[in-house]
Enzyme design. Structure first.
Site, PDB file in Angstrom:
ATOM      1  N   SER A 149       0.843  -1.198   0.000  1.00  0.00           N
ATOM      2  CA  SER A 149       0.000   0.000   0.000  1.00  0.00           C
ATOM      3  C   SER A 149       0.875   1.245   0.000  1.00  0.00           C
ATOM      4  O   SER A 149       2.040   1.202   0.434  1.00  0.00           O
ATOM      5  CB  SER A 149      -0.893   0.015   1.251  1.00  0.00           C
ATOM      6  OG  SER A 149      -1.496   1.273   1.444  1.00  0.00           O
ATOM      7  N   TYR A 162      -3.111  -0.505  10.060  1.00  0.00           N
ATOM      8  CA  TYR A 162      -3.040  -0.800   8.624  1.00  0.00           C
ATOM      9  C   TYR A 162      -1.662  -0.441   8.075  1.00  0.00           C
ATOM     10  O   TYR A 162      -1.030  -1.220   7.355  1.00  0.00           O
ATOM     11  CB  TYR A 162      -4.130  -0.015   7.906  1.00  0.00           C
ATOM     12  CG  TYR A 162      -4.180  -0.188   6.406  1.00  0.00           C
ATOM     13  CD1 TYR A 162      -4.875  -1.247   5.833  1.00  0.00           C
ATOM     14  CD2 TYR A 162      -3.566   0.730   5.556  1.00  0.00           C
ATOM     15  CE1 TYR A 162      -4.948  -1.392   4.454  1.00  0.00           C
ATOM     16  CE2 TYR A 162      -3.625   0.598   4.182  1.00  0.00           C
ATOM     17  CZ  TYR A 162      -4.315  -0.461   3.637  1.00  0.00           C
ATOM     18  OH  TYR A 162      -4.381  -0.603   2.265  1.00  0.00           O
TER      19      TYR A 162
END
Length: 259
Positions: A149, A162
């Protein structure tokens, strides 16, 4: 030229497992593998979602099965692999894309919520690499694609567990890319920029945050999920035969932006 390109990126008949395959990004990837002629195992904790994507692939003339998978359970991965081997044969490609997120402020987040995000992201990727990777190492060939990500570093605000997990996924990808290079198993990651889901729009993306995101993205827009497919097909194919331990950014230039 067309025959050259077809040969270079040909995935016909290869067996693919994709975790989180009932979701926004990985569902599109699963459908693309089906279009490429692969035999696709769509894995998701929500069996109705995995079967829906598998049905879409079959409706287009492809080969696919939908399987339930708890991506935080090694035994669940092992059961899924047994089903894949029985239905399609030995695994060639694995995409580890399962995972959740949280927008809870740091001081309000309890350990249970923190651990749930960590487990859904980095633990699931570890297990996918361990279970699927063992079969690939034993046959001395295979391609694993993990989903990193833009938050892998530097981290995005408001996405604490995350971001930690995605940084871990990047590191694990590099570690395994190095470890398995000599046995013919490649391990890489795709680093998506902003491809917002409905959940993202509801929980993360305010008007102010959207302005910041798009202002930091040279292309000035969000990505379309179909724009992840090219990098994925390349990493899965023999065209990327000398690529391992890499993190491929598909982010409209986000990671290259400063001032």
């Amino acid at each position: 030229m067309s025959k050259f390109v077809e040969k270079l990126f040909n995935l016909e008949g290869r067996v693919v497992a994709i975790t989180g395959g009932g979701g926004h990004l990985c569902g599109e990837m699963a459908r693309a593998f089906g279009e490429a002629g692969c035999k696709v195992a769509v894995l998701d904790i929500r069996p109705e979602k995995s079967e829906a994507v598998a049905a879409q692939i079959r409706d287009r003339g492809g080969y696919a099965i939908g399987l339930a998978l708890d991506a935080t359970s090694k035994s669940s991965f092992e059961t899924a692999l047994e089903s894949i081997n029985r239905e399609f044969g030995v695994l060639d490609i694995a995409v580890n894309g399962a995972g959740t997120n949280s927008s809870t402020p740091f001081f309000e987040m309890d350990l249970k919520e923190w651990q749930a995000v960590i487990d859904s992201q980095i633990t699931s990727t570890f297990l996918g690499c361990q279970v699927f990777g063992r079969q690939m190492v034993e046959k001395r060939s295979g391609s694993i694609i993990n989903i990193s990500s833009a938050s892998a570093g530097p981290p995005l605000s408001r996405a604490f567990p995350y971001s930690v997990a995605k940084a871990g996924i990047k590191n694990l990808t590099q570690n395994l890319g190095r470890e398995w290079a000599k046995v013919g198993v490649r391990v890489n990651a795709i680093r998506p920029g902003f491809f917002p889901t409905d959940w993202n729009r509801k929980n993360f993306i305010t008007a102010e945050r959207e302005a910041s995101i798009l202002g930091h993205t040279p292309m000035g827009r969000y990505g379309e999920v179909s724009e992840l497919v090219g990098a994925m097909i390349w990493l899965a194919s023999d065209a990327a035969g000398f690529v391992t331990g890499a993190e491929i950014a598909v982010d409209g230039g986000f990671s290259a932006m400063t001032i």
